[in-house]
Scaffold this motif. Structure first.
Motif, PDB file in Angstrom:
ATOM      1  N   ILE A 166       0.859  -1.181   0.000  1.00 20.49           N
ATOM      2  CA  ILE A 166       0.000   0.000   0.000  1.00 20.49           C
ATOM      3  C   ILE A 166       0.895   1.230   0.000  1.00 20.49           C
ATOM      4  O   ILE A 166       1.817   1.330   0.809  1.00 20.49           O
ATOM      5  CB  ILE A 166      -0.928   0.039   1.228  1.00 20.49           C
ATOM      6  N   GLU A 167       0.642   2.159  -0.905  1.00 19.00           N
ATOM      7  CA  GLU A 167       1.360   3.430  -0.934  1.00 19.00           C
ATOM      8  C   GLU A 167       0.358   4.523  -1.264  1.00 19.00           C
ATOM      9  O   GLU A 167      -0.298   4.474  -2.304  1.00 19.00           O
ATOM     10  CB  GLU A 167       2.492   3.425  -1.953  1.00 19.00           C
ATOM     11  N   ILE A 168       0.219   5.499  -0.378  1.00 15.81           N
ATOM     12  CA  ILE A 168      -0.793   6.542  -0.508  1.00 15.81           C
ATOM     13  C   ILE A 168      -0.126   7.905  -0.427  1.00 15.81           C
ATOM     14  O   ILE A 168       0.632   8.186   0.512  1.00 15.81           O
ATOM     15  CB  ILE A 168      -1.864   6.407   0.594  1.00 15.81           C
ATOM     16  N   ASP A 169      -0.414   8.749  -1.393  1.00 16.20           N
ATOM     17  CA  ASP A 169       0.109  10.108  -1.429  1.00 16.20           C
ATOM     18  C   ASP A 169      -0.754  10.993  -0.527  1.00 16.20           C
ATOM     19  O   ASP A 169      -1.952  11.143  -0.750  1.00 16.20           O
ATOM     20  CB  ASP A 169       0.098  10.622  -2.866  1.00 16.20           C
ATOM     21  N   LEU A 170      -0.142  11.586   0.499  1.00 18.68           N
ATOM     22  CA  LEU A 170      -0.867  12.423   1.456  1.00 18.68           C
ATOM     23  C   LEU A 170      -0.569  13.904   1.246  1.00 18.68           C
ATOM     24  O   LEU A 170      -0.816  14.725   2.136  1.00 18.68           O
ATOM     25  CB  LEU A 170      -0.503  12.027   2.885  1.00 18.68           C
ATOM     26  N   SER A 171      -0.046  14.258   0.079  1.00 19.48           N
ATOM     27  CA  SER A 171       0.365  15.646  -0.146  1.00 19.48           C
ATOM     28  C   SER A 171      -0.801  16.623  -0.040  1.00 19.48           C
ATOM     29  O   SER A 171      -0.608  17.791   0.309  1.00 19.48           O
ATOM     30  CB  SER A 171       1.040  15.774  -1.516  1.00 19.48           C
ATOM     31  N   SER A 172      -2.023  16.174  -0.305  1.00 16.57           N
ATOM     32  CA  SER A 172      -3.176  17.073  -0.214  1.00 16.57           C
ATOM     33  C   SER A 172      -3.477  17.466   1.226  1.00 16.57           C
ATOM     34  O   SER A 172      -4.225  18.415   1.473  1.00 16.57           O
ATOM     35  CB  SER A 172      -4.412  16.420  -0.842  1.00 16.57           C
ATOM     36  N   PHE A 173      -2.890  16.751   2.197  1.00 14.77           N
ATOM     37  CA  PHE A 173      -3.082  17.076   3.612  1.00 14.77           C
ATOM     38  C   PHE A 173      -1.853  17.758   4.208  1.00 14.77           C
ATOM     39  O   PHE A 173      -1.759  17.901   5.428  1.00 14.77           O
ATOM     40  CB  PHE A 173      -3.401  15.806   4.406  1.00 14.77           C
ATOM     41  N   GLY A 174      -0.902  18.160   3.386  1.00 21.03           N
ATOM     42  CA  GLY A 174       0.316  18.779   3.872  1.00 21.03           C
ATOM     43  C   GLY A 174       0.050  20.008   4.734  1.00 21.03           C
ATOM     44  O   GLY A 174      -0.710  20.893   4.347  1.00 21.03           O
ATOM     45  N   GLY A 175       0.635  20.050   5.923  1.00 21.96           N
ATOM     46  CA  GLY A 175       0.466  21.171   6.828  1.00 21.96           C
ATOM     47  C   GLY A 175      -0.801  21.131   7.657  1.00 21.96           C
ATOM     48  O   GLY A 175      -1.018  22.022   8.485  1.00 21.96           O
ATOM     49  N   ARG A 176      -1.641  20.109   7.468  1.00 22.96           N
ATOM     50  CA  ARG A 176      -2.908  20.035   8.192  1.00 22.96           C
ATOM     51  C   ARG A 176      -2.828  19.023   9.335  1.00 22.96           C
ATOM     52  O   ARG A 176      -2.068  18.055   9.287  1.00 22.96           O
ATOM     53  CB  ARG A 176      -4.039  19.662   7.235  1.00 22.96           C
ATOM     54  N   LYS A 177      -3.625  19.235  10.382  1.00 26.54           N
ATOM     55  CA  LYS A 177      -3.662  18.339  11.526  1.00 26.54           C
ATOM     56  C   LYS A 177      -4.780  17.320  11.325  1.00 26.54           C
ATOM     57  O   LYS A 177      -5.929  17.694  11.073  1.00 26.54           O
ATOM     58  CB  LYS A 177      -3.874  19.130  12.811  1.00 26.54           C
ATOM     59  N   VAL A 178      -4.435  16.043  11.451  1.00 27.90           N
ATOM     60  CA  VAL A 178      -5.385  14.979  11.152  1.00 27.90           C
ATOM     61  C   VAL A 178      -5.245  13.852  12.173  1.00 27.90           C
ATOM     62  O   VAL A 178      -4.250  13.745  12.886  1.00 27.90           O
ATOM     63  CB  VAL A 178      -5.149  14.411   9.730  1.00 27.90           C
ATOM     64  N   MET A 179      -6.253  13.002  12.228  1.00 27.65           N
ATOM     65  CA  MET A 179      -6.176  11.698  12.875  1.00 27.65           C
ATOM     66  C   MET A 179      -6.168  10.658  11.762  1.00 27.65           C
ATOM     67  O   MET A 179      -6.801  10.853  10.711  1.00 27.65           O
ATOM     68  CB  MET A 179      -7.350  11.464  13.817  1.00 27.65           C
ATOM     69  N   THR A 180      -5.455   9.560  11.947  1.00 27.23           N
ATOM     70  CA  THR A 180      -5.371   8.519  10.924  1.00 27.23           C
ATOM     71  C   THR A 180      -5.963   7.220  11.462  1.00 27.23           C
ATOM     72  O   THR A 180      -5.977   6.976  12.676  1.00 27.23           O
ATOM     73  CB  THR A 180      -3.919   8.288  10.483  1.00 27.23           C
ATOM     74  N   VAL A 181      -6.449   6.369  10.554  1.00 28.48           N
ATOM     75  CA  VAL A 181      -7.148   5.152  10.949  1.00 28.48           C
ATOM     76  C   VAL A 181      -6.619   3.965  10.146  1.00 28.48           C
ATOM     77  O   VAL A 181      -6.500   4.040   8.921  1.00 28.48           O
ATOM     78  CB  VAL A 181      -8.671   5.273  10.712  1.00 28.48           C
ATOM     79  N   LEU A 182      -6.283   2.886  10.850  1.00 28.49           N
ATOM     80  CA  LEU A 182      -6.008   1.595  10.224  1.00 28.49           C
ATOM     81  C   LEU A 182      -7.203   0.689  10.506  1.00 28.49           C
ATOM     82  O   LEU A 182      -7.567   0.487  11.670  1.00 28.49           O
ATOM     83  CB  LEU A 182      -4.738   0.957  10.790  1.00 28.49           C
ATOM     84  N   ARG A 183      -7.805   0.130   9.470  1.00 28.01           N
ATOM     85  CA  ARG A 183      -9.041  -0.648   9.626  1.00 28.01           C
ATOM     86  C   ARG A 183      -8.941  -1.946   8.849  1.00 28.01           C
ATOM     87  O   ARG A 183      -8.386  -1.973   7.743  1.00 28.01           O
ATOM     88  CB  ARG A 183     -10.238   0.173   9.149  1.00 28.01           C
ATOM     89  N   VAL A 184      -9.502  -3.015   9.419  1.00 32.15           N
ATOM     90  CA  VAL A 184      -9.586  -4.311   8.746  1.00 32.15           C
ATOM     91  C   VAL A 184     -11.025  -4.785   8.815  1.00 32.15           C
ATOM     92  O   VAL A 184     -11.639  -4.771   9.892  1.00 32.15           O
ATOM     93  CB  VAL A 184      -8.659  -5.355   9.395  1.00 32.15           C
ATOM     94  N   GLU A 185     -11.566  -5.197   7.671  1.00 30.76           N
ATOM     95  CA  GLU A 185     -12.923  -5.743   7.598  1.00 30.76           C
ATOM     96  C   GLU A 185     -12.849  -7.185   7.121  1.00 30.76           C
ATOM     97  O   GLU A 185     -12.292  -7.478   6.052  1.00 30.76           O
ATOM     98  CB  GLU A 185     -13.775  -4.914   6.635  1.00 30.76           C
ATOM     99  N   ALA A 186     -13.402  -8.105   7.934  1.00 34.97           N
ATOM    100  CA  ALA A 186     -13.385  -9.521   7.588  1.00 34.97           C
ATOM    101  C   ALA A 186     -14.346  -9.807   6.446  1.00 34.97           C
ATOM    102  O   ALA A 186     -15.297  -9.063   6.206  1.00 34.97           O
ATOM    103  CB  ALA A 186     -13.735 -10.363   8.808  1.00 34.97           C
ATOM    104  N   GLY A 187     -14.110 -10.901   5.760  1.00 35.48           N
ATOM    105  CA  GLY A 187     -14.970 -11.303   4.657  1.00 35.48           C
ATOM    106  C   GLY A 187     -16.150 -12.136   5.121  1.00 35.48           C
ATOM    107  O   GLY A 187     -16.519 -12.141   6.304  1.00 35.48           O
ATOM    108  N   ALA A 188     -16.741 -12.883   4.182  1.00 32.93           N
ATOM    109  CA  ALA A 188     -17.965 -13.625   4.462  1.00 32.93           C
ATOM    110  C   ALA A 188     -17.719 -14.888   5.272  1.00 32.93           C
ATOM    111  O   ALA A 188     -18.626 -15.395   5.925  1.00 32.93           O
ATOM    112  CB  ALA A 188     -18.664 -13.977   3.144  1.00 32.93           C
ATOM    113  N   GLN A 189     -16.501 -15.419   5.221  1.00 33.63           N
ATOM    114  CA  GLN A 189     -16.228 -16.670   5.936  1.00 33.63           C
ATOM    115  C   GLN A 189     -15.924 -16.387   7.397  1.00 33.63           C
ATOM    116  O   GLN A 189     -14.987 -15.641   7.706  1.00 33.63           O
ATOM    117  CB  GLN A 189     -15.041 -17.398   5.296  1.00 33.63           C
TER     118      GLN A 189
END
Length: 400
Positions: free
Chosen positions: A362-385
């Motif tokens: 996973i590689e995500i460009d965060l340049s649009s949030f440069g200089g801004r204060k944020v909270m970040t989230v790591l999330r996992v969603e299980a499948g049907a099994q």
């Protein structure tokens, strides 16, 4: 670049019940209060906005632009600014007279999803190119730079200059031209960089008439200038799941669990420095997530999490996957999200992983949030099994 922003709207009852409401991706939380009551668990049935985009994000006054959308699982679809009720998928031409944000609302039996795009209307007098340097790399002394036209009009040919620490011009690099929004990576071929301080300037001779000529130059600092290691703060993050709040490394199969791994060995026998293992409850479509920010240590009183100020040109990187014991039928979705300073949550597309031990980058460009204060989230969603699968975030990091 057109970015798709998706935010979920919960019912008023759920909003009043918890500062951090729970639910499927269309109902993700934006608040930071991690001491709220256990969230309400809801079924995984909600409208999904697969696409909502504009053919151009910048136009001149009087020009038209096409909006396109595709929605599944919705009883009704509407777009504001007078467009009204629409079919589940299609396109329409609009001609805004001023910068306008178009909001799509998809309503279903179990919830409401929204997405929006902004079309910027720019006066002809400011409809100009704008060249900037967005990155510099070096390989065995050879310098490569990335130049981008962030303006609203195409740029003709130009030359990029590189200056040494004394301010002396050392080399030039020809750029054939850049369309609006286009970027290119090119080398300096006659300058052997020796590790001293340099300055690189787009349109060094000023031949391109730009909207802003003061942002042409860039002084690179090689190596990491900023680094946020999620594994380091895993024990400090706010953890919760589809079965309620979770205490770090003290959960169980009913509520889910999370812990940090060090010296983690992957299925291909590669050893990684650290990883965050997230185990959602064993139910189908269960989920688990952690909210991260800037940890402030408080003497003799633990500490607290504040919004993290992101630097410019920041990127989020990680490797993700499920442990082999999940089995080939096991699956999970890995999501990264940012809650910005307006209280809105931006989610990037999920990365799907199977229980075969394979890893995904996973590689995500965060340049649009440069200089801004944020909270970040790591999330996992299980499948049907059903099954409590071990989901692995390997070396998750924000760096500049």
């Amino acid at each position: 670049m057109i970015r798709l922003y998706i935010v979920s709207i919960l019912s008023v009852a759920v909003i009043l019940a918890a500062c951090l409401p729970a639910g499927p991706p269309a109902q993700r939380p934006a608040a930071e209060n991690l001491t709220a009551p256990a969230p309400v668990v809801q079924e995984r049935y909600w409208p999904v906005i697969d696409d909502f985009s504009a053919a151009a994000d910048v136009i001149r006054p009087g020009e038209n632009v096409t909006l396109r959308w595709s929605v599944s699982g919705a009883a009704s679809v509407t777009i504001d600014n007078g467009l009204g009720s629409l079919p589940a998928s299609g396109s329409i031409e609009v001609s805004p007279q001023r910068t306008t944000r178009y909001t799509l609302t998809a309503s279903g039996r179990k919830g409401v999803s929204t997405a929006w795009v902004t079309v910027e209307v720019v006066d002809r007098s400011t409809f100009m190119p704008d060249l900037v340097i967005t990155g510099v790399t070096h390989i065995s002394g050879l310098l490569y730079y990335t130049v981008k036209n962030i303006g609203a009009a195409d740029a003709g040919p130009s030359e990029t200059y590189v200056y040494d620490q004394s301010g002396m011009l050392r080399d030039t690099s020809w750029v054939d031209g850049l369309k609006a929004g286009e970027e290119k990576t090119l080398p300096f071929t006659n300058y052997d960089w020796e590790g001293f301080k340099i300055k690189i300037c787009a349109d060094g001779d000023g031949r391109v008439k730009e909207a802003d000529s003061d942002n042409n130059c860039y002084i690179p600092t090689f190596g990491f200038k900023f680094s946020y290691d999620f594994s380091q703060y895993a024990s400090r993050a706010g953890w919760r799941g589809s079965a309620g709040l979770i205490r770090y490394s003290d959960g169980d199969a009913a509520t889910g669990n999370v812990r940090k791994l060090t010296g983690f060995v992957s299925a291909d026998n590669h050893t990684y420095r650290s990883a965050i293992e997230m185990v959602a409850p064993g139910d189908a479509y269960s989920w688990i997530e952690g909210i991260f920010g800037d940890w402030q240590e408080q003497w003799q009183a633990g500490g607290y999490m504040l919004p993290l100020q992101l630097p410019y040109n920041a990127r989020f990187t990680a490797r993700v996957g499920l442990a082999r014991e999940a089995g080939e039928g096991g699956s999970a979705a890995f999501l990264f999200g940012v809650r910005d300073d307006r209280g809105e949550v931006v989610w990037w597309p999920a990365v799907e992983a199977k229980g075969d031990g394979s890893l995904h980058d996973i590689e995500i460009d965060l340049s649009s949030f440069g200089g801004r204060k944020v909270m970040t989230v790591l999330r996992v969603e299980a499948g049907a099994q059903p099954g409590a699968h071990r989901a692995l975030w390997i070396e998750p990091r924000i760096s500049q």
